[in-house]
Each structure stands twice: as C-alpha cells, then as structure tokens.
Design a protein around this motif. Structure first.
Motif, PDB file in Angstrom:
ATOM      1  N   MET A   1     -22.409   1.011  32.819  1.00 32.90           N
ATOM      2  CA  MET A   1     -22.444   0.605  31.390  1.00 32.90           C
ATOM      3  C   MET A   1     -22.672   1.849  30.540  1.00 32.90           C
ATOM      4  O   MET A   1     -23.570   2.639  30.792  1.00 32.90           O
ATOM      5  N   THR A   2     -21.841   2.021  29.567  1.00 32.15           N
ATOM      6  CA  THR A   2     -21.983   3.171  28.692  1.00 32.15           C
ATOM      7  C   THR A   2     -23.241   3.034  27.841  1.00 32.15           C
ATOM      8  O   THR A   2     -23.530   1.966  27.333  1.00 32.15           O
ATOM      9  N   ARG A   3     -23.985   4.127  27.705  1.00 31.74           N
ATOM     10  CA  ARG A   3     -25.177   4.081  26.863  1.00 31.74           C
ATOM     11  C   ARG A   3     -24.779   4.217  25.408  1.00 31.74           C
ATOM     12  O   ARG A   3     -23.882   4.962  25.070  1.00 31.74           O
ATOM     13  N   ASP A 101     -11.563   6.547  25.751  1.00 32.10           N
ATOM     14  CA  ASP A 101     -10.552   7.079  26.672  1.00 32.10           C
ATOM     15  C   ASP A 101     -10.509   8.609  26.641  1.00 32.10           C
ATOM     16  O   ASP A 101     -10.186   9.242  27.637  1.00 32.10           O
ATOM     17  N   ALA A 102     -10.834   9.192  25.499  1.00 30.32           N
ATOM     18  CA  ALA A 102     -10.861  10.663  25.429  1.00 30.32           C
ATOM     19  C   ALA A 102     -12.082  11.211  26.173  1.00 30.32           C
ATOM     20  O   ALA A 102     -12.040  12.311  26.735  1.00 30.32           O
ATOM     21  N   TYR A 103     -13.174  10.454  26.180  1.00 31.78           N
ATOM     22  CA  TYR A 103     -14.345  10.862  26.960  1.00 31.78           C
ATOM     23  C   TYR A 103     -14.054  10.721  28.462  1.00 31.78           C
ATOM     24  O   TYR A 103     -14.445  11.563  29.266  1.00 31.78           O
ATOM     25  N   GLY A 109     -16.158   9.661  35.197  1.00 31.45           N
ATOM     26  CA  GLY A 109     -17.443   8.993  35.431  1.00 31.45           C
ATOM     27  C   GLY A 109     -18.361   9.066  34.223  1.00 31.45           C
ATOM     28  O   GLY A 109     -19.558   8.782  34.338  1.00 31.45           O
ATOM     29  N   TYR A 110     -17.841   9.442  33.075  1.00 33.76           N
ATOM     30  CA  TYR A 110     -18.691   9.666  31.888  1.00 33.76           C
ATOM     31  C   TYR A 110     -19.477   8.396  31.552  1.00 33.76           C
ATOM     32  O   TYR A 110     -18.885   7.327  31.382  1.00 33.76           O
ATOM     33  N   ASP A 111     -20.806   8.506  31.443  1.00 33.91           N
ATOM     34  CA  ASP A 111     -21.588   7.297  31.155  1.00 33.91           C
ATOM     35  C   ASP A 111     -22.613   7.543  30.049  1.00 33.91           C
ATOM     36  O   ASP A 111     -23.602   6.847  29.932  1.00 33.91           O
ATOM     37  N   LYS A 112     -22.352   8.596  29.239  1.00 33.56           N
ATOM     38  CA  LYS A 112     -23.279   8.872  28.142  1.00 33.56           C
ATOM     39  C   LYS A 112     -22.698   8.303  26.845  1.00 33.56           C
ATOM     40  O   LYS A 112     -21.715   7.558  26.878  1.00 33.56           O
ATOM     41  N   GLY A 113     -23.288   8.634  25.732  1.00 28.97           N
ATOM     42  CA  GLY A 113     -22.871   8.033  24.459  1.00 28.97           C
ATOM     43  C   GLY A 113     -21.441   8.392  24.067  1.00 28.97           C
ATOM     44  O   GLY A 113     -21.018   9.541  24.202  1.00 28.97           O
TER      45      GLY A 113
END
Ligand SMILES: N[C@@H](CCC(=O)N[C@@H](CS)C(=O)NCC(=O)O)C(=O)O
Length: 339
Positions: A1-3, A101-103, A109-113
């Motif tokens: 879950m994205t923060r 999508d750019a993150y 695996g990006y899961d930050k803001g």
C-alpha cells in the motif's frame, strides 16, 4: 500500500514524510541527470504549497520553455494524483493518467509518497526527484544558463546563510506548522504547534514591518516559501487546519506583504483558489467528512493597494519582472481575483 500524507493522521503528533527521491538534476550531471532544456517535465498540482513554490520559481526565472509543466487535477484518492484535467485524462507528454506510474517507472517496488512536485525524465518516464526543498534551489542555481534575461537571483551567494536560517524556521513552524496544527490528533500537540505558528508569524511580522522582503531588499527563495503558505491561510488553514488565532487579513503587516507578492508577476498569476480549496476540503475526508467546500472567503482584497512600495526595495534586483504566463498556463478567471 502506498503511503500518503493522510496516513500520519493515525499519530498524535503529525510527522511530515521527508523520505524523498533525492537524485539531483545539475549542470554537471553528477547524479546522471544533466540540466537539458526540454528533457524533463515538472509535475505539479496548483493546490499544493510545495509544488506552488516550484511553479513560482520557474515563472520568475523564465524556465517555462526549458522545463515544461504538467498539471494534475486538484483532488485525488489513495492512489494519489491524476492527470484528469488533460484531454483523455492523460498527460500529453508522459502519456500517463496516474502520476504513480512515473514513480513506478523509477522503481517498480516504490512504496513511498506519490507527491508533487515531481520532476520526471521524459525519455524514461521516471521521476528523478520529488524533493521540494532542493528542486527550487536547483532551478535557481543549476539551471542558471537557461534563465531568461533579467531573471532575479533568488539564492544570492552572499545571503545564503541568512536565507537558509529564515527558511528553516519558516519551514518548521509555518509551512509545516499549519499541517502540524491540522493533523494533530492530540490536544497538547495541536496547542504547541499553534503557539509556534503564531509566535513565528509575529516574528515575521516584526521583521517585515520596516523591510519589504524577508532577506535583503530583493525577492529571494525565502519570500517564495513564505508566500505559498500565506496565500492559503484564510482560504484553508484558518478553518480547516484550526489555525485561527487570527486570519491573515487581521495581521496588517503580513497581509500587506502577501498582497504585495500576490500582485508581483510570477506570484499571484500561479494561484488557483478553486484548486486550493477543493484539494484540502475534498481530499482530507478525515477532517471534513462531508466534503463540502466553503464558498468564502471573499478574495477581492488580494488586489487592493498594499502600500509596501513606500518601504523601497528592488523586487527583481538589477533584473526585471517576468512577462505573462504562457496562454496554456493561465489560471481560469473564475479561480482568481486577478484580472
Ligand atoms: N512531503 C513534502 C511535500 C510534498 C507533499 O507532501 N505534497 C503533497 C501535496 S501538498 C502530496 O503530494 N501528497 C500526496 C499524498 O499524500 O498522497 C515535504 O515534506 O516537503
């Protein structure tokens, strides 16, 4: 879950997410991303104060062509920002609907803001940086070769210590302080943030009583950073975030200072009050479950005379004000008191 920033509501004392992608775009390209006109896209929401800084600095420096801008809609769900203002709901250059999508192009695996502002490398479609403090400083210093003729020096070398010192307090107690008030779920934490906020506004008011700008006699990065919070104060922070010792309009020095900047080309012409109000009142459902967006306040005061010219000062130093924004970036007349 994205923060998201909203997740901090679970804590008594709000803690801002400062876990950024800190890769820098520099003149010498030391992080692998050299300054290159047309290569990057600045993604913003006009609602967000941190993104607003980058819009203002880009305008003041005349970087509109060198660093094109994508604008998301003012509201978002847990998946964060979307390009729902663009035809077909996609950014015309990046071709994406979700900024997320750019993150993910940067790190699957990006899961930050998923935050704005974000600077995206167009060829790869990947976010390079979302560090708002560094983005504007780099626009001022690293992108200098592409500034317009007459661009001001927003971060003059001989004033940097003083600018940094002022910005440090403004960041902690004002820019972030209003969020700390609004998102505190503990009475004591709220009261401490509230006192720090208004003590600092009093300090700023004293500082600005006899001097037109925060540092020296010209506009600097410090003014940009204070302005983006002041311009949202009565429309959002006073009510929604309970920052209600006074309205901005009841603090004579700061109100005149904010109007002076608002009426300076490159500041007020970036402000979309409709996006600002819709963002805060519709997105923060924890604070405003009904999602009702208030009709007020009356915005006509923003364009009234401020009298600050009497203090002297040279807004752009030896430079000149920017021209009008590009037609595609003009804020709709219904969202601004500027004519
Ligand atoms: N977190 C950054 C500022 C960027 C930021 O928080 N932007 C907000 C909008 S004002 C955002 O994009 N939030 C997205 C989200 O929480 O999903 C900071 O600490 O300076």
């Amino acid at each position: 879950m994205t923060r998201t920033t909203a997740s901090y509501l679970e804590q008594g004392e709000y803690q801002r997410d400062t876990d950024y992608l800190t890769t820098r775009i520099t003149a010498d390209g030391r992080d692998g991303y050299p300054v290159e006109p047309g290569r990057y896209r600045l993604v913003v929401s006009r609602a967000c104060p941190w993104a607003n800084r980058s819009i203002i600095v880009r305008r003041l420096l005349g970087l509109e062509e060198a660093l094109p801008m994508g604008v998301t809609g003012p509201t978002h769900d847990a998946r964060s920002w979307v390009f729902d203002l663009d035809p077909g709901g996609r950014d015309p250059v990046l071709g994406i609907h979700f900024l997320r999508d750019a993150y993910l192009a940067r790190d699957p695996g990006y899961d930050k803001g998923i935050t704005v502002p974000a600077v995206v490398d167009v060829p790869s479609g990947a976010v390079v940086t979302n560090d708002p403090q560094q983005i504007t400083l780099d626009l001022a210093v690293e992108w200098r070769a592409h500034h317009r003729p007459g661009a001001p020096d927003l971060y003059p070398e001989d004033r940097r210590d003083e600018i940094d010192e002022v910005m440090d307090r403004v960041y902690r107690d004002v820019n972030d302080g209003v969020y700390t008030c609004g998102f505190s779920s503990d009475q004591g934490a709220y009261e401490r943030a509230f006192r720090r906020l208004f003590d600092t506004l009093d300090w700023l008011s004293d500082r600005l009583e006899d001097q037109r700008y925060l540092v020296g006699d010209t506009i600097t990065e410090a003014d940009v950073r204070l302005f983006t919070t002041l311009v949202r104060f009565d429309a959002v922070y006073h009510g929604h975030f309970k920052c209600n010792r006074h309205k901005l309009t009841e603090l004579p020095v700061l109100w005149a200072y904010a109007r002076d900047l608002f009426q300076t080309p490159g500041f007020g012409d970036t402000i979309d009050f409709d996006h600002i109000k819709r963002h805060y009142y519709e997105v923060h459902t924890d604070l405003n479950p009904s999602g009702i967006v208030p009709l007020g306040p009356d915005l006509s005061g923003w364009v009234t005379p401020h009298g600050r010219e009497a203090l002297g000062g040279r807004p752009f130093g030896d430079g000149t004000p920017p021209g009008s924004p590009p037609p595609a970036e003009v804020v709709p007349a219904a969202h601004t008191p500027l004519r």
